[in-house]
Motif scaffolding. Sequence first.
Motif, PDB file in Angstrom:
ATOM      1  N   HIS A 154       0.961  -1.054   0.042  1.00 45.24           N
ATOM      2  CA  HIS A 154      -0.542  -0.319   0.069  1.00 45.24           C
ATOM      3  C   HIS A 154       0.918   1.118   0.227  1.00 45.24           C
ATOM      4  O   HIS A 154       0.600   2.044  -0.033  1.00 45.24           O
ATOM      5  N   PRO A 189       2.620   4.194  -1.470  1.00 46.96           N
ATOM      6  CA  PRO A 189       3.301   4.573  -2.744  1.00 46.96           C
ATOM      7  C   PRO A 189       4.862   4.396  -3.337  1.00 46.96           C
ATOM      8  O   PRO A 189       4.693   5.070  -4.553  1.00 46.96           O
ATOM      9  N   ALA A 233       5.210   1.510  -3.881  1.00 52.65           N
ATOM     10  CA  ALA A 233       4.943   1.143  -6.096  1.00 52.65           C
ATOM     11  C   ALA A 233       5.653   1.484  -7.301  1.00 52.65           C
ATOM     12  O   ALA A 233       5.546   1.648  -7.935  1.00 52.65           O
ATOM     13  N   GLU A 234       5.742   2.698  -6.568  1.00 51.42           N
ATOM     14  CA  GLU A 234       6.611   3.888  -7.315  1.00 51.42           C
ATOM     15  C   GLU A 234       8.003   3.575  -8.026  1.00 51.42           C
ATOM     16  O   GLU A 234       8.264   3.785  -9.341  1.00 51.42           O
ATOM     17  N   TYR A 236       1.321  -2.839 -10.523  1.00 51.07           N
ATOM     18  CA  TYR A 236      -0.418  -2.107 -11.130  1.00 51.07           C
ATOM     19  C   TYR A 236      -1.468  -1.902 -10.043  1.00 51.07           C
ATOM     20  O   TYR A 236      -0.774  -2.846  -8.672  1.00 51.07           O
ATOM     21  N   GLN A 237      -2.433  -1.678  -9.722  1.00 53.53           N
ATOM     22  CA  GLN A 237      -3.123  -1.316  -8.327  1.00 53.53           C
ATOM     23  C   GLN A 237      -4.701  -2.483  -9.006  1.00 53.53           C
ATOM     24  O   GLN A 237      -4.979  -2.378  -9.770  1.00 53.53           O
ATOM     25  N   VAL A 290      -7.678  -3.275  -7.884  1.00 59.86           N
ATOM     26  CA  VAL A 290      -9.589  -2.679  -7.430  1.00 59.86           C
ATOM     27  C   VAL A 290     -10.510  -3.523  -7.482  1.00 59.86           C
ATOM     28  O   VAL A 290     -10.758  -4.726  -8.676  1.00 59.86           O
ATOM     29  N   ALA A 292      -7.009  -5.420 -12.509  1.00 54.67           N
ATOM     30  CA  ALA A 292      -5.764  -4.849 -12.208  1.00 54.67           C
ATOM     31  C   ALA A 292      -5.697  -3.451 -12.793  1.00 54.67           C
ATOM     32  O   ALA A 292      -5.971  -3.829 -14.775  1.00 54.67           O
ATOM     33  N   THR A 293      -5.004  -2.802 -13.303  1.00 53.80           N
ATOM     34  CA  THR A 293      -4.963  -1.322 -13.994  1.00 53.80           C
ATOM     35  C   THR A 293      -3.222  -1.320 -13.928  1.00 53.80           C
ATOM     36  O   THR A 293      -2.713  -1.265 -12.547  1.00 53.80           O
ATOM     37  N   ILE A 338      -0.143   0.302 -13.798  1.00 51.13           N
ATOM     38  CA  ILE A 338       0.437   2.116 -13.171  1.00 51.13           C
ATOM     39  C   ILE A 338       1.866   2.815 -13.694  1.00 51.13           C
ATOM     40  O   ILE A 338       3.144   1.892 -13.626  1.00 51.13           O
TER      41      ILE A 338
END
Length: 178
Positions: A151, A153, A156-157, A163-164, A166, A174-175, A177
Amino acid sequence: KLAVNRQTLTDFEEVVLLLQRTATTARETACQQIELLVTQFLRAVFGPDYSFRIDMTERAGRAEADFYVLSEYEGQLLKTRPQDARGGGVVDVISLGLRIAMLQTYRPALAGPLLADEPAKHVSEDLIQAVVHLLKMVSDEFKRQIIMVTHSPHLAETASRAYQMVLDGDRSVATRIA
């Protein structure tokens, strides 16, 4: 015949002693290697005043390990259990170090990625960049892909691919990033 049996018994006792000494030496060597790696992890995140210690004891005929964090505070050496040392971030870093130590020292060697679920969930914002650097170093040094759920950022960055996830009704979407 009695003399032969006594000699055989003596030989077996010597073999048992040799095996016990070999096991003790192997255990001590493994502990030293694990202590070194986890200490490097702690120092990379929390600074040079931290180190990791494994105290081996024998209870009920079995070897047991107790883990400790050694830290220096106002000239005093403190020895605490990980869960009692500077919050959950220390436990997160030790856990990550132990997993990597076990993964890298297991024989036969284990191939594949390192899977990490919230590897730095309790590490404070001011120290998270050190964890990012540490994970990149681990990936480069040990030639391992790291697949993690986070979680954070910051974590993740810095991923090469993120992938995010939801929940959409009863399915996960999955989207990617950028």
